[in-house]
Structures are given as C-alpha cells and as structure tokens.
Design an enzyme around this catalytic site. Sequence first.
Site, short mmCIF file in Angstrom:
data_model
loop_
_atom_site.label_atom_id
_atom_site.label_comp_id
_atom_site.label_asym_id
_atom_site.label_seq_id
_atom_site.Cartn_x
_atom_site.Cartn_y
_atom_site.Cartn_z
N GLY A 33 6.13 -3.42 6.67
CA GLY A 33 7.06 -2.11 5.99
C GLY A 33 6.60 -0.79 4.75
N HIS A 79 3.75 2.47 1.39
CA HIS A 79 2.30 1.39 0.88
C HIS A 79 1.19 2.56 0.96
CE1 HIS A 79 4.28 -1.87 -0.07
NE2 HIS A 79 4.49 -2.75 1.35
N HIS A 135 5.48 -4.85 -3.60
CA HIS A 135 6.33 -4.45 -3.28
C HIS A 135 7.42 -5.14 -4.50
CE1 HIS A 135 5.72 -6.51 -0.05
NE2 HIS A 135 6.24 -5.53 0.38
#
Lengths: 332, 332
Positions: free
Chosen positions: A54, A57, A219
């Site tokens: 995802g 980051h 997350h």
Amino acid sequence: MKKIINSTEEIVNEMLDGIVKAHPEHVKRVEGTSVLKRVNSPIQGKVALISGGGSGHEPSHAGFVGKGMLDAAVAGEVFTSPTPDQVFEAIKAVGSDAGVLLVIKNYSGDVMNFEMAAEMAEMEDIKVEKVIVNDDVAVENSTYTTGRRGVAGTIFVHKIAGAAAEEGRSLEEVQKIAQKVVDNTRTMGMSLGACTVPAVGKPSFTLAEDEIEMGLGIHGEPGTHKEKISSADELTEYMLGKIIQDMPIEKGEEVGVIVNGLGATPLMELYIVNRKLHSLLEEKEIKINKTLIGNYMTSLEMPGFSISVIKLDEELKGLLNAKADTPAFKEI
Amino acid sequence: MKKIINSTEEIVNEMLDGIVKAHPEHVKRVEGTSVLKRVNSPIQGKVALISGGGSGHEPSHAGFVGKGMLDAAVAGEVFTSPTPDQVFEAIKAVGSDAGVLLVIKNYSGDVMNFEMAAEMAEMEDIKVEKVIVNDDVAVENSTYTTGRRGVAGTIFVHKIAGAAAEEGRSLEEVQKIAQKVVDNTRTMGMSLGACTVPAVGKPSFTLAEDEIEMGLGIHGEPGTHKEKISSADELTEYMLGKIIQDMPIEKGEEVGVIVNGLGATPLMELYIVNRKLHSLLEEKEIKINKTLIGNYMTSLEMPGFSISVIKLDEELKGLLNAKADTPAFKEI
C-alpha cells in the site's frame, strides 16, 4: 482533514509522477501501471528485486529503487495492497534471465496478491522466489495480518538482498540471504497519535493528551496496549527490551539499527532515542556497525517511531555496507 | 505536549550525542560545546564552512557536515540563536589557514552573534568572511528578522559553496560563490498548522480546520495571510508565482529546486507538489537540473512545505552536482 493533495482518487498516480520527476536518474514509470522501475532495467544476469505494498509508507518502497537495492516497486492505493496484475506488471517489466525475488511485507492482502502474481509469472516461465518479512515483535496476528507484521526491518532486506543481487548471486542465493535477514531482524514501534487516510478523511483512532499506543502497526493497527507517555529513554529501553527478549543478542555480537520516524516525528527526537539506544547496546557490549535514522517506513503523518535491530555476521555486514544509489538510500 | 524527549533542558545536548552516535564517520563533538565538526578537520588549505542557528530545523545544520558541504554546525537552543562564544568555538575548531566562511540565515540574533564571533576570531588572526542568506520572498521584516528571512534555500549555499571550498578555492572566491547562490535563490513556504517548542509546551499559533498560513517562517512567524486550504496544484502555482514575481526566470534558463517538508508532511504530499512544480516550469520551458525533496529545513513537527528555486549557470550547476558525503546529503 487538511492535506496537500488534489483529489483522493489521484493521490497515488500523481505521487508516482512526482517521484519520477524528482529522480529521473533512478526510476521510471511502467506506462499504464502503478509500477516504478529502475532505469535501464531489466538487467540480464542480475536477480531482480521487487517490493511494494500500500502507499502511504514513503519513501517505502519506490525510494529504494536503484543500484544495489530494488529493481521495481509496486504501489497500491493508500494502505491497500497492490493488485496481482500490478505486481505481475512489475515482474514482466524488470524480470531477467536470473529470475525475480519478491520482498513481501507480511500482510494477508500483500501475501495473497504477490503470490498470485508469482503464479502468473511462472505460467510465463519467469523464475520467481519470495521472502516474507515479519519483523514486528509487538503482536502475533493483527488487523490485516496472520502472524507477525512486516514493518521497517524490510529496509534491511532491500539493502542486503539488493547488494547480493547486484553482486550477481543466483536467485537461490539471494533468496537465502533475504531469509537470513528476516530471521535476524526484529522491530518494535510506538505512536503518539493516528494518521488520516485521505479517502477516510478522519484519524483512524484517538489517544488522550498524555497517552501513547505501544506496539502499533504501520497502518494504525492496534498494538499491545495504551499507556501514559514516559521519557524517550524509558520508551527506548522498553522497546529494545522487547526486541532482545524475542531475539537474544550476546555480548560481542554486532548489529545494525534503524531508528525510524513514522512521518511526523522530528529528527531531533529520533536522535534522542538513538543516543539511548546506543548507550543501552554499548552497556551490553553489543557493537553497532550501522545506524539508519530518519523516515524509512512511514505511516503518512503519524507521530511516533520504531526501532529495528538486525544481528550481523561478516556476510550481512559486507552487504549492508555495499554501495547503493537510490533516491532515499545512498551508500558511498 | 507529547514529545519523545527526556527533559526540555537536555534536548539539544542529547540530540547532538545522538547525531554523533549515528554518524561517527562524518561528525564529532567539540567537547564542552554545542558544535559538531567534521571528522579530521581542520583541513589545512581548505576554506572551512560553518553554519548553525537555533535547533529544531534538523537535519539543518549538523546533517550537512561532511565532505563537500560544512566543516562545522553550531546548535543553539530550540529556535534560539547560538551564542557568540559557541560560534567562536566552531571557528577555532575547524578554521584553517585558508580561512572561514560563516553561512548565516538572516535572523537578527543569528547575524549579531555570528558577527560577534567573527570579530573574536579576527582578534586571533583567523580570516573570517560571511554570507547572509535571505531567500524567503514572503515578507520583508518579520518577528526576529530585519529584512527577509533565511530559510530552506540555505541548503543550496551549503552545497554549492561547500563544493567550491572542497575544490580548494580561496576564501574570497568561496564567499563570492556563496553570495551568488543567495542572489539567485528564492523560497516561499506555507503551513497547515503550528509546532510546539518544547520549553513553551503549547503550539505557537492556531489555525481553523480548513485554514492554512501562507508565507510563514520556519519558527512559525506570521506569513502574508491566512486562507482556506486549496488544492496542492493551486498552492504550488501560487507559491511558484510569488518566487518568479520576485526573481524572473526566462525561457531556456536552468534551475534547481527544493520541495522541503517542514517536519510532519508526508513525502507523498511533497511528491504531489513536485509533479505540479515540474509541470509549471516545463510549461515555461525552464529546465530543472536538480530536484531535492524531503525534510531539509524543518520546524519541529510543523505540517507544511516550502519551495525553493535557484537559477543556475554552468559554474553553479557543476558545484551543485559535485560529490558530497554528509549524513543528510549524499551526491555520488
């Protein structure tokens, strides 16, 4: 929600454009995908390293594409795994005759989608191996994850396996080195507050004015507990303690460390943590070969940090200190 | 106030220890001072570059001590100028027979204290020149400053004058190059919110949920106005517009840019800004030779960013791209 963006739908696409504009000497886009690949790849004879996950980051993972580290990074939506076909695009874009190693952070979605992509590649006779990074000692199983989460220790895998690939080692050898890094790396994190996923528009959790979350994921997944904030020294001692409890390190052994900011932590504070971390390790007569400090694996604008420790032998030490040239990691 | 610190009194001292522990190959402490100097300095025959200022702007300035940039950085308390005697300690620690150039951000306290230190040095027959950086186009005069403030453009001075010094140019030549950088560099910043100075314990100002401060300084000094937050593209266009209004750039000219995070801005957002910045400059047929992106000149955990632009000729371009090896800036 206050963010410097245009639209939530275009965040990843626009970010990828911005990365290529900033670092044209290192990366280029694979047209029509969310893949950034190393310029002049594929490189025949060299194992290609691919990572991703995802977005949110940064600089992970696109910031580590370049000489001595990754050949490609696949970007999912914010905090969302990239789809198998996007990972497959990366494999096709940079896969060489020497094969491909997938570096996967242990989140159920990432593992599933990277593995599906590997199967697609094998059907086209591309050799693919994988390594799953699960360095987070905080909790077993968590939101999004069966087993331990993959967090900032992933940077050590990129660097060390990347150096092995750059040396021309075989896929089997590079995979073995990557697994050795995983086996010898542990991370523990904490946070002072939440971040806001743009498409959600509000913080993912709340903490009281004097409260922190210990052991949380990148997350915002729950950690082990909430507690009142204590001093930098106490936090550092507790977190290093958790790491060493899980992976004993003997007097005389040598390590590398990452003091990683989660996105909104002043470098000043990371250095204060680093001071204590070094003094604790020195007391135990553990030698620190390498210190990485700064924002390596972030959670958007989350305030907090993690500590990663890798135990080094001569082989890992050599590879960790080998030359690298990427947007976010340069070793001269 | 939630911060990862031990005590507000020890922040700077502990941070300096943490920097040295992290980067022993680049910097060491000058005992009993708040000065970090380049290892193996002074270097006879090479002009020594010294910068510094209040702490809280990390990696500025200690992160730029090393080959091809600074010889020493002097750290004041958070957002507070270092005292003249500390600057003098730096001059004594790294000053060579080729002389010393002081790189001073234009804040009244910094200018006064660095100039007093220069006088102290001259009394001991150390040749000292200075350059005052005043790149902020937002406002004339401000809290702490007469004239324009010195902000992120200072990094270009460190890099370019540092490269000139590394080449062995004379003090007069290095000073002239540094002044040329200042003359050709402009910066504009904005913020989504305040930061908290540890000793104060509360944010220095407040903004509404949908409000930003345009043109603010790196200590939270007022900018030109508050406004409702707009898109990344609109902000970028406005801010670049202010820069070009102040320093016209012609079609065909070449520039370097810094998209600088103020401390809590996700790299993702900086890349979205960078995409628009490049597209605006490309439309004007201005060539971008170099893009620096990330946290270079921060304000603790302030959310926001600045854009810096330097106009380059062949000489500046060569020096900007010369090799450098410091904790926070490596050019291979």
